[in-house]
Design an enzyme around this catalytic site. Structure first.
Site, PDB file in Angstrom:
ATOM      1  N   GLU A 223       0.892  -1.170   0.000  1.00  0.00           N
ATOM      2  CA  GLU A 223       0.000   0.000   0.000  1.00  0.00           C
ATOM      3  C   GLU A 223       0.924   1.212   0.000  1.00  0.00           C
ATOM      4  O   GLU A 223       1.470   1.580   1.046  1.00  0.00           O
ATOM      5  CB  GLU A 223      -0.912  -0.016   1.242  1.00  0.00           C
ATOM      6  CG  GLU A 223      -1.830  -1.226   1.340  1.00  0.00           C
ATOM      7  CD  GLU A 223      -2.970  -1.204   0.309  1.00  0.00           C
ATOM      8  OE1 GLU A 223      -3.207  -0.148  -0.299  1.00  0.00           O
ATOM      9  OE2 GLU A 223      -3.599  -2.255   0.107  1.00  0.00           O
ATOM     10  N   CYS A 257      -1.831   9.563   2.117  1.00  0.00           N
ATOM     11  CA  CYS A 257      -1.305   9.004   0.867  1.00  0.00           C
ATOM     12  C   CYS A 257      -2.172   9.368  -0.335  1.00  0.00           C
ATOM     13  O   CYS A 257      -1.703   9.389  -1.467  1.00  0.00           O
ATOM     14  CB  CYS A 257      -1.215   7.499   1.000  1.00  0.00           C
ATOM     15  SG  CYS A 257      -2.770   6.759   1.551  1.00  0.00           S
TER      16      CYS A 257
HETATM   17  N1  LIG Z   1      -1.374   3.382   0.206  1.00  0.00           N
HETATM   18  C1  LIG Z   1      -1.504   3.549   1.509  1.00  0.00           C
HETATM   19  O1  LIG Z   1      -2.425   3.009   2.128  1.00  0.00           O
HETATM   20  C2  LIG Z   1      -0.541   4.417   2.270  1.00  0.00           C
HETATM   21  C3  LIG Z   1      -0.924   4.817   3.546  1.00  0.00           C
HETATM   22  C4  LIG Z   1      -0.052   5.593   4.283  1.00  0.00           C
HETATM   23  C5  LIG Z   1       1.162   5.976   3.754  1.00  0.00           C
HETATM   24  N2  LIG Z   1       1.497   5.610   2.502  1.00  0.00           N
HETATM   25  C6  LIG Z   1       2.773   6.059   1.932  1.00  0.00           C
HETATM   26  O2  LIG Z   1       3.782   5.897   2.920  1.00  0.00           O
HETATM   27  C7  LIG Z   1       4.738   6.923   2.864  1.00  0.00           C
HETATM   28  C8  LIG Z   1       4.885   7.593   4.220  1.00  0.00           C
HETATM   29  O3  LIG Z   1       4.886   6.678   5.260  1.00  0.00           O
HETATM   30  P1  LIG Z   1       6.216   6.285   6.036  1.00  0.00           P
HETATM   31  O4  LIG Z   1       7.181   7.434   6.020  1.00  0.00           O
HETATM   32  O5  LIG Z   1       5.814   5.719   7.343  1.00  0.00           O
HETATM   33  O6  LIG Z   1       6.791   5.160   5.087  1.00  0.00           O
HETATM   34  P2  LIG Z   1       8.160   4.359   5.171  1.00  0.00           P
HETATM   35  O7  LIG Z   1       8.233   3.558   3.945  1.00  0.00           O
HETATM   36  O8  LIG Z   1       9.298   5.252   5.502  1.00  0.00           O
HETATM   37  O9  LIG Z   1       7.951   3.424   6.457  1.00  0.00           O
HETATM   38  C9  LIG Z   1       6.991   2.405   6.506  1.00  0.00           C
HETATM   39  C10 LIG Z   1       7.495   1.288   7.390  1.00  0.00           C
HETATM   40  O10 LIG Z   1       8.691   0.727   6.854  1.00  0.00           O
HETATM   41  C11 LIG Z   1       9.729   0.687   7.834  1.00  0.00           C
HETATM   42  N3  LIG Z   1      10.986   1.016   7.179  1.00  0.00           N
HETATM   43  C12 LIG Z   1      11.473   2.261   6.899  1.00  0.00           C
HETATM   44  N4  LIG Z   1      12.647   2.172   6.238  1.00  0.00           N
HETATM   45  C13 LIG Z   1      12.904   0.860   6.096  1.00  0.00           C
HETATM   46  C14 LIG Z   1      13.975   0.112   5.489  1.00  0.00           C
HETATM   47  N5  LIG Z   1      14.985   0.716   4.893  1.00  0.00           N
HETATM   48  N6  LIG Z   1      13.909  -1.229   5.517  1.00  0.00           N
HETATM   49  C15 LIG Z   1      12.870  -1.859   6.106  1.00  0.00           C
HETATM   50  N7  LIG Z   1      11.852  -1.211   6.700  1.00  0.00           N
HETATM   51  C16 LIG Z   1      11.868   0.123   6.706  1.00  0.00           C
HETATM   52  C17 LIG Z   1       9.307   1.710   8.869  1.00  0.00           C
HETATM   53  O11 LIG Z   1       9.826   1.367  10.118  1.00  0.00           O
HETATM   54  C18 LIG Z   1       7.799   1.705   8.807  1.00  0.00           C
HETATM   55  O12 LIG Z   1       7.264   0.745   9.685  1.00  0.00           O
HETATM   56  C19 LIG Z   1       4.243   7.869   1.794  1.00  0.00           C
HETATM   57  O13 LIG Z   1       4.899   7.599   0.594  1.00  0.00           O
HETATM   58  C20 LIG Z   1       2.764   7.526   1.665  1.00  0.00           C
HETATM   59  O14 LIG Z   1       2.206   7.849   0.425  1.00  0.00           O
HETATM   60  C21 LIG Z   1       0.678   4.821   1.757  1.00  0.00           C
HETATM   61  C1  LIG Z   2     -27.882  10.694   6.132  1.00  0.00           C
HETATM   62  C2  LIG Z   2     -28.227  11.483   7.353  1.00  0.00           C
HETATM   63  C3  LIG Z   2     -27.475  12.574   7.756  1.00  0.00           C
HETATM   64  C4  LIG Z   2     -26.322  12.940   6.991  1.00  0.00           C
HETATM   65  C5  LIG Z   2     -25.071  12.509   7.224  1.00  0.00           C
HETATM   66  C6  LIG Z   2     -23.902  12.900   6.453  1.00  0.00           C
HETATM   67  C7  LIG Z   2     -24.109  13.697   5.257  1.00  0.00           C
HETATM   68  C8  LIG Z   2     -22.692  12.530   6.856  1.00  0.00           C
HETATM   69  C9  LIG Z   2     -21.431  12.878   6.245  1.00  0.00           C
HETATM   70  C10 LIG Z   2     -20.301  12.429   6.780  1.00  0.00           C
HETATM   71  C11 LIG Z   2     -18.969  12.739   6.312  1.00  0.00           C
HETATM   72  C12 LIG Z   2     -18.762  13.879   5.423  1.00  0.00           C
HETATM   73  C13 LIG Z   2     -17.958  11.970   6.748  1.00  0.00           C
HETATM   74  C14 LIG Z   2     -16.593  12.079   6.353  1.00  0.00           C
HETATM   75  C15 LIG Z   2     -15.723  11.103   6.694  1.00  0.00           C
HETATM   76  C16 LIG Z   2     -14.364  11.086   6.267  1.00  0.00           C
HETATM   77  C17 LIG Z   2     -13.525  10.095   6.588  1.00  0.00           C
HETATM   78  C18 LIG Z   2     -13.968   8.982   7.444  1.00  0.00           C
HETATM   79  C19 LIG Z   2     -12.178  10.113   6.063  1.00  0.00           C
HETATM   80  C20 LIG Z   2     -11.320   9.095   6.194  1.00  0.00           C
HETATM   81  C21 LIG Z   2      -9.996   9.150   5.667  1.00  0.00           C
HETATM   82  C22 LIG Z   2      -9.124   8.139   5.715  1.00  0.00           C
HETATM   83  C23 LIG Z   2      -9.464   6.869   6.354  1.00  0.00           C
HETATM   84  C24 LIG Z   2      -7.805   8.288   5.160  1.00  0.00           C
HETATM   85  C25 LIG Z   2      -6.971   7.285   4.937  1.00  0.00           C
HETATM   86  C26 LIG Z   2      -5.652   7.520   4.441  1.00  0.00           C
HETATM   87  C27 LIG Z   2      -4.827   6.566   3.970  1.00  0.00           C
HETATM   88  C28 LIG Z   2      -5.193   5.154   3.876  1.00  0.00           C
HETATM   89  C29 LIG Z   2      -3.488   6.901   3.480  1.00  0.00           C
HETATM   90  O1  LIG Z   2      -2.755   7.727   4.010  1.00  0.00           O
HETATM   91  C30 LIG Z   2     -27.835  13.400   8.963  1.00  0.00           C
HETATM   92  C31 LIG Z   2     -26.825  13.140  10.069  1.00  0.00           C
HETATM   93  C32 LIG Z   2     -27.784  14.842   8.575  1.00  0.00           C
HETATM   94  C33 LIG Z   2     -29.235  13.100   9.462  1.00  0.00           C
HETATM   95  C34 LIG Z   2     -29.561  11.650   9.470  1.00  0.00           C
HETATM   96  C35 LIG Z   2     -29.442  11.050   8.092  1.00  0.00           C
END
Ligand SMILES: NC(=O)c1ccc[n+]([C@@H]2O[C@H](COP(=O)([O-])OP(=O)(O)OC[C@H]3O[C@@H](n4cnc5c(N)ncnc54)[C@H](O)[C@@H]3O)[C@@H](O)[C@H]2O)c1
Ligand SMILES: CC1=C(/C=C/C(C)=C/C=C/C(C)=C/C=C/C=C(C)/C=C/C=C(C)/C=C/C=C(\C)C=O)C(C)(C)CCC1
Length: 527
Positions: A223, A257
């Site tokens: 990821e 990310c």
């Molecule tokens: N696609 C996704 O869901 C997602 C989510 C969050 C972050 N990211 C990406 O992750 C990056 C930022 O996160 P980060 O800085 O924690 O990432 P990172 O790659 O630096 O670290 C991630 C993990 O890898 C380990 N690690 C670091 N260097 C290592 C090495 N040389 N060898 C082995 N393990 C090592 C770390 O300890 C950590 O647990 C960004 O590029 C972001 O886009 C992706």
């Molecule tokens: C339907 C009813 C109502 C309306 C409710 C509404 C419109 C709710 C809207 C909720 C919103 C805008 C929620 C937003 C949530 C955002 C989230 C959870 C974001 C998450 C982001 C993440 C997990 C990011 C991840 C990043 C990664 C993986 C990498 O770095 C009411 C309440 C008005 C009335 C009842 C009916």
């Protein structure tokens, strides 16, 4: 309850930890529904009971406000547990295979797909959503019946220690363990044999992990990040686009990310968009961003310097924000107007509250630039007409996409999430989390009584029987050598019998209408 001081796990202890987890899998107890349910229920309550410490840890590590910590970390995992518990029995059931998958000749062999846990898995987490992105894969692993070792990010040490304590106090510790540390500890973990490695982090480290895993043909889920574009055309609601894209860069101080790296926007609407962006900024931070209790900080000095360098090296013009304070790793949400794809703001993944605005002459140019900057980003966002959106989605790929908003497609914990190409391999969340740690094992059962029926397979072969077998199992193509569909006698007969309906359902509906019409006609008043 105080947060324990960060402590790395002794490298020498790591082989033993991995071996214990492998041993627990071999007991087969983690395969039972009851074990999976109990662990998920315990994890749910651990998230509830450790909430104050987790909130505090997220504050210490990332200056995360409680609103975001609850929404995207604690409640997220609780929802994950409940979703899995609600659907676990259904996910675990064998898929019975019949219908189009199994021909009549094989119908008595009970073909099915059994859902088996992969075994013992390693989950390596990043720093930006340290709880969610380490424990959400664990929910999938437990649901699938795997044992697991977690390696949280050392850049968020308070969260790492809370996860260790929570796992050790609440879960089955011989099956689930936490190893804390950085590179040496991760290397030691990667020297062990796993049945899957689930890695979330940078592409650079993902490459190291994938190479090492390849030595033992260990499957990996990656990821990773990406240089994510947002497209804005003249047909967009600019005020809304500005507000929503600013949201994408302020959650977790833009350390997401999925958030946009750059905005490709029609050149004629750039000034209006910038005005809206600044207005949205004022509405969101009436006392300035630095004073807001809701805006996080950059995780550490190294990442602060990385982002500062992107801003120092840009040849563009800052059109929103721009303030930095090294003493608290604070970077103001910042937009930079650039005119070259070679600009530092376009070339590097921002992973912070800064992004660039790149004016274009047309959607053609926007698509060319986006495909040039990063052909397979983790996400993309479109703001424009329906036909423009259709074109963008058709002509550029991404892990996921949101129309009319920043990364909303990833705001649900029940739908698949993952990258494409070099932004990630594999997906999880919802059922995909269960599938991610499950082996789909096809099983068939040949009945003892069927021996005579299937004796055709034994030597000496009898070609005449093969002909019969082929006739029973082989379908004739309904297309010619040029790829054109051939409408033969069978097609017209089916059309006639189905009254023009192309499916059994359609034919049934048509016949029903005819029969009802006939009945009404023959029983009409006065008849
Ligand atoms: N696609 C996704 O869901 C997602 C989510 C969050 C972050 N990211 C990406 O992750 C990056 C930022 O996160 P980060 O800085 O924690 O990432 P990172 O790659 O630096 O670290 C991630 C993990 O890898 C380990 N690690 C670091 N260097 C290592 C090495 N040389 N060898 C082995 N393990 C090592 C770390 O300890 C950590 O647990 C960004 O590029 C972001 O886009 C992706
Ligand atoms: C339907 C009813 C109502 C309306 C409710 C509404 C419109 C709710 C809207 C909720 C919103 C805008 C929620 C937003 C949530 C955002 C989230 C959870 C974001 C998450 C982001 C993440 C997990 C990011 C991840 C990043 C990664 C993986 C990498 O770095 C009411 C309440 C008005 C009335 C009842 C009916």
């Amino acid at each position: 309850m105080a947060i324990p001081e960060f402590q790395t796990t002794a490298v020498e202890a790591i082989p033993g930890i991995a071996s214990t987890a492998r041993g627990a899998f071999r007991t087969h107890r983690t395969k039972t529904l009851q074990w999976r349910q109990t662990q998920l229920r315990k994890l749910y309550w651990a998230m509830e009971d450790y909430q104050p410490q987790i909130l505090e840890a997220l504050k210490q590590d990332l200056h995360k406000g409680d609103f975001e910590s609850l929404l995207t970390e604690i409640d997220w995992i609780k929802k994950d547990c409940l979703f899995m518990l609600d659907h676990l029995e259904e996910f675990m059931k064998d898929d019975k295979l019949g219908g189009p998958h199994v021909p009549m000749t094989h119908s008595f062999m009970k073909f099915r797909v059994r859902k088996e846990p992969l075994g013992t898995v390693l989950i390596i987490g990043p720093y930006n959503f340290p709880i969610q992105l380490t424990l959400a894969p664990l929910v999938g692993a437990i649901a699938a019946g795997c044992t697991a070792v977690l390696k949280p990010s050392e850049l968020t040490p308070a969260c790492a220690m809370i996860m260790k304590e929570l796992v050790e106090k609440r879960l089955d510790t011989s099956a689930i363990a936490v190893v804390n540390g950085g590179i040496p500890e991760t290397n030691a973990l990667m020297n062990e044999k796993w049945d899957k490695v689930f890695f979330t982090g940078s592409a650079a480290v993902g490459t190291i992990i994938a190479k090492k895993a390849a030595e033992t043909l260990t499957p990996v889920v990656l990821e990773l990040g990406g240089k994510n574009p947002a497209f804005i055309t003249k047909n967009a609601n600019l005020a809304l686009a500005a507000k929503r894209l600013l949201w994408g860069k302020t959650m977790n101080a833009g350390q997401v990310c999925l958030s946009q790296n750059y905005v490709l926007i029609d050149k004629d609407i750039v000034p209006t968009f910038i005005t809206h962006l600044n207005q949205a900024y004022k509405d969101m931070f009436p006392n300035g961003a630095k004073e807001s209790p809701d805006l996080g900080r950059i995780v550490n000095q190294r990442h602060f310097q990385r982002l500062k360098k992107m801003l120092d090296n840009t040849k563009g013009k800052i059109v929103m924000g721009g303030a930095l304070d090294e003493s608290e790793n604070y970077i103001e949400p910042t937009a930079v107007l650039v005119d070259s794809v070679d600009d530092s703001m376009m070339q590097e993944e921002s992973f912070g509250p800064i992004f660039s605005i790149y004016p274009v002459n047309s959607l053609d140019e926007a698509l060319n630039v986006a495909n040039l900057v990063h052909r397979t980003p983790l996400s993309l966002f479109t703001f424009g007409s329906k036909s423009e959106t259709k074109r963008i989605l058709n002509e550029m790929t991404s892990g996921g996409a949101t129309i009319n908003d920043a990364f909303f497609h990833a705001s649900l914990n029940t739908v698949p999430f993952g990258g494409v190409g070099d932004s990630g391999w594999g997906a999880y969340r919802g059922k995909a989390s269960f599938d991610c740690f499950t082996h789909a094992r096809t099983i068939s059962e040949t009945p003892i009584w069927a021996e005579k029926l299937i004796a055709i397979r034994y030597m000496p072969f009898d070609v005449s029987k093969l002909q019969l077998f082929t006739r029973l199992t082989t379908k004739k193509p309904n297309f010619d050598r040029n790829g054109k569909v051939v409408k033969g006698f069978g097609y017209w007969l089916a059309m006639l019998c189905g009254l023009g309906g192309r499916s059994a359902k359609g034919a049934f509906a048509r016949w029903l209408v005819v029969l009802v019409a006939h009945y009404l006609y023959t029983n009409r008043v006065g008849n």
